[in-house]
Scaffold this motif. Sequence first.
Motif, PDB file in Angstrom:
ATOM      1  N   ASN A  35      48.126  43.978  47.839  1.00 23.65           N
ATOM      2  CA  ASN A  35      48.027  42.623  48.375  1.00 23.65           C
ATOM      3  C   ASN A  35      46.857  41.922  47.685  1.00 23.65           C
ATOM      4  O   ASN A  35      45.702  42.194  47.998  1.00 23.65           O
ATOM      5  CB  ASN A  35      47.814  42.633  49.885  1.00 23.65           C
ATOM      6  CG  ASN A  35      47.981  41.255  50.501  1.00 23.65           C
ATOM      7  OD1 ASN A  35      47.787  40.234  49.850  1.00 23.65           O
ATOM      8  ND2 ASN A  35      48.354  41.216  51.761  1.00 23.65           N
ATOM      9  N   PRO A  36      47.131  41.023  46.746  1.00 24.44           N
ATOM     10  CA  PRO A  36      46.057  40.380  45.986  1.00 24.44           C
ATOM     11  C   PRO A  36      45.102  39.568  46.851  1.00 24.44           C
ATOM     12  O   PRO A  36      43.966  39.319  46.458  1.00 24.44           O
ATOM     13  CB  PRO A  36      46.810  39.456  45.016  1.00 24.44           C
ATOM     14  CG  PRO A  36      48.209  39.919  45.006  1.00 24.44           C
ATOM     15  CD  PRO A  36      48.463  40.580  46.308  1.00 24.44           C
ATOM     16  N   THR A  64      43.223  43.795  40.920  1.00 21.69           N
ATOM     17  CA  THR A  64      44.060  42.880  41.701  1.00 21.69           C
ATOM     18  C   THR A  64      45.394  43.492  42.084  1.00 21.69           C
ATOM     19  O   THR A  64      45.766  43.550  43.248  1.00 21.69           O
ATOM     20  CB  THR A  64      44.287  41.581  40.913  1.00 21.69           C
ATOM     21  OG1 THR A  64      43.021  41.010  40.595  1.00 21.69           O
ATOM     22  CG2 THR A  64      45.105  40.596  41.738  1.00 21.69           C
ATOM     23  N   GLY A  65      46.173  43.956  41.101  1.00 25.55           N
ATOM     24  CA  GLY A  65      47.499  44.474  41.394  1.00 25.55           C
ATOM     25  C   GLY A  65      47.592  45.980  41.379  1.00 25.55           C
ATOM     26  O   GLY A  65      48.653  46.547  41.642  1.00 25.55           O
ATOM     27  N   ARG A  66      46.462  46.666  41.038  1.00 25.85           N
ATOM     28  CA  ARG A  66      46.507  48.122  40.893  1.00 25.85           C
ATOM     29  C   ARG A  66      45.364  48.788  41.653  1.00 25.85           C
ATOM     30  O   ARG A  66      44.779  49.758  41.186  1.00 25.85           O
ATOM     31  CB  ARG A  66      46.439  48.486  39.404  1.00 25.85           C
ATOM     32  CG  ARG A  66      47.650  48.029  38.611  1.00 25.85           C
ATOM     33  CD  ARG A  66      47.476  48.224  37.105  1.00 25.85           C
ATOM     34  NE  ARG A  66      46.591  47.215  36.530  1.00 25.85           N
ATOM     35  CZ  ARG A  66      45.379  47.467  36.076  1.00 25.85           C
ATOM     36  NH1 ARG A  66      44.873  48.678  36.137  1.00 25.85           N
ATOM     37  NH2 ARG A  66      44.639  46.495  35.559  1.00 25.85           N
ATOM     38  N   THR A  67      45.060  48.254  42.831  1.00 22.53           N
ATOM     39  CA  THR A  67      43.979  48.838  43.636  1.00 22.53           C
ATOM     40  C   THR A  67      44.346  50.254  44.049  1.00 22.53           C
ATOM     41  O   THR A  67      45.474  50.530  44.454  1.00 22.53           O
ATOM     42  CB  THR A  67      43.722  47.965  44.880  1.00 22.53           C
ATOM     43  OG1 THR A  67      43.269  46.683  44.448  1.00 22.53           O
ATOM     44  CG2 THR A  67      42.688  48.590  45.781  1.00 22.53           C
ATOM     45  N   ASN A  68      43.360  51.151  43.961  1.00 24.54           N
ATOM     46  CA  ASN A  68      43.615  52.549  44.304  1.00 24.54           C
ATOM     47  C   ASN A  68      42.283  53.211  44.655  1.00 24.54           C
ATOM     48  O   ASN A  68      41.210  52.715  44.301  1.00 24.54           O
ATOM     49  CB  ASN A  68      44.275  53.278  43.130  1.00 24.54           C
ATOM     50  CG  ASN A  68      44.980  54.548  43.572  1.00 24.54           C
ATOM     51  OD1 ASN A  68      45.049  54.855  44.759  1.00 24.54           O
ATOM     52  ND2 ASN A  68      45.512  55.297  42.632  1.00 24.54           N
ATOM     53  N   HIS A  75      36.954  37.233  46.194  1.00 22.97           N
ATOM     54  CA  HIS A  75      36.770  38.467  46.956  1.00 22.97           C
ATOM     55  C   HIS A  75      36.941  39.720  46.101  1.00 22.97           C
ATOM     56  O   HIS A  75      36.462  40.789  46.473  1.00 22.97           O
ATOM     57  CB  HIS A  75      37.736  38.502  48.140  1.00 22.97           C
ATOM     58  CG  HIS A  75      39.181  38.503  47.745  1.00 22.97           C
ATOM     59  ND1 HIS A  75      39.815  37.402  47.241  1.00 22.97           N
ATOM     60  CD2 HIS A  75      40.111  39.496  47.772  1.00 22.97           C
ATOM     61  CE1 HIS A  75      41.071  37.703  46.983  1.00 22.97           C
ATOM     62  NE2 HIS A  75      41.272  38.952  47.298  1.00 22.97           N
ATOM     63  N   ARG A  76      37.623  39.601  44.946  1.00 23.72           N
ATOM     64  CA  ARG A  76      37.787  40.744  44.051  1.00 23.72           C
ATOM     65  C   ARG A  76      36.994  40.574  42.757  1.00 23.72           C
ATOM     66  O   ARG A  76      37.150  41.367  41.833  1.00 23.72           O
ATOM     67  CB  ARG A  76      39.272  40.955  43.726  1.00 23.72           C
ATOM     68  CG  ARG A  76      40.103  41.537  44.858  1.00 23.72           C
ATOM     69  CD  ARG A  76      41.537  41.699  44.407  1.00 23.72           C
ATOM     70  NE  ARG A  76      42.414  42.197  45.446  1.00 23.72           N
ATOM     71  CZ  ARG A  76      42.726  43.480  45.616  1.00 23.72           C
ATOM     72  NH1 ARG A  76      42.213  44.390  44.819  1.00 23.72           N
ATOM     73  NH2 ARG A  76      43.541  43.847  46.573  1.00 23.72           N
TER      74      ARG A  76
END
Length: 538
Positions: free
Chosen positions: A55-56, A113-117, A2-3
């Motif tokens: 949220n990964p 994944t861990g730094r979505t913005n 999904h990412r």
Amino acid sequence: MHRNYFTLYHAAGELRSRLVGGYLFEVYSQKKNELTIAFITNDRNHLQLVVTTANPRLGLCVREGLNRKKRNSAGLMPEIYEQEVLDFRMDTADRIIHVILESGYKLELRLFTGRTNVVLLNDEKKISSFKEHIATPPSQFRPDVLKTLEKLACNEEVFCRELRANGSDTTIKRLQALLPGFDRFLVRTLLQRAGNPDDHPTLHIEFRKLFFELIEPHPTLIIDDKEEPFLSILETPEKKGKSFETVLEALSFYCSRTWQFLGATGDIGDLKQALLEAQKKAQSMIRGASSEELESAIEHSTTMGHLLMSNIGNQSRKPTSIQVTNLFDSESETVTIQLKPELSIHQNAERYFTKAAKTRGKIAAMQHRKTEGQRIAACCELLLEKAATLKTPSDLRNFNETYTRELREAGIKSRKSKNGKSFPFRTVALPSGATLFLGKNAANNDLLTFSFAKPHDIWLHARGSSGSHGILRGSCMQNRTDIQRAAEIVAFHSAARHSTMVPVMYTEKKYVRKSGSRLPGQVRLDREEVILVTPSCI
């Protein structure tokens, strides 16, 4: 996936066809770590783009219609409201979607994944962002993903030479360094298909096939009752899954299913915690049921009563104590017994006997408490052992149905609503926060529609088929995504569940009235709309 870069690339292309020429309506947040960007599409419909951070398992999804709450909702980035969308494109080098607006504004959806913005820029200068503390690595010096992969796919010699020239220790690391946009899942899939990682020509053949699969996606939601949902855009004939025509539709269904999975995971955690607390309480009941001191007190009170009865002829004037010979202990010559001066010797003896009787009652209660604690502890131990295997929503439902009596005995209450009332209906939580209630039979349908539902709740039912009434609460008639999800579930709980397409009626509950017949579950509608859906339980 999904990412994955390719999933986001196709999602951006599908959004571009709908949003370019439309307008950005508003930006707001009404959930922690969730930002909603509302657009008016080029065909003048409402569409919401939802970005989830921290949220990964979640990332990007779309919702049709409007769904902003009147309370607990914060508007953000007001300077870009009602700005025309000039372009909507994927970054060539990284998982960044660029939303180009008029007046020099640009939104960047940085879907790492861990730094979505989500960052707002004007003339390439940062103005604001959803998460202020998250930095983003520069992408201007990274290779163009598609051009690089196309070059390698079309030239076996270059692929093999670049793979050999890479100095990494393992084939996995060499492939990750060589193939931009390929995450661990894609690299493992490539190696699995190739078989021998040292056979570079075969590796190139499989890479070429995989690359063209990624360019021509086959969006599928892989559903396993024992694992969390997984989204793939590759061909997966060997795995059970639900196929979709578009990547956006697959992403939305993936988010819906994942929210359900995460909700069940939280419920499973709450269940285990409640069982641990019940087990701890039961063990405390067992430890606190020690009767040695009380038995000693019974023996003392009984002895004092018998000694007083043996000296009943001693009629001293209002004594506070009396010394008597201890007939029950040859080693002790005399014993002092405390008295109440206002009572006679006989009455003091009765007082000691009464005290002993009360203590015996306490011991009996403690023994009962100990037995109850042992039973609850054994029950909790059994339930914890069974709960250790729970993973999915269906696992949790089956567990609750199978061990209803044991849960009640352990003192674990059934799940209740916020006002403390348990619902006698099936309930389904939708990703937006809305809740769908489903009737279980004709009488339960009547109870749901005419006693439980409120005037502005949305009522749904499969048209021309018997089945559950549905009540959608926490949404509105303009939220097409919630209505479609609810309609699919209502269709699944009807006699037409095996049909390819099912018409589902929906309207606000205030337009639903009882029919002329007195048969339970039958209604008459003053106003209705119809939507065609494919029955689905997810």
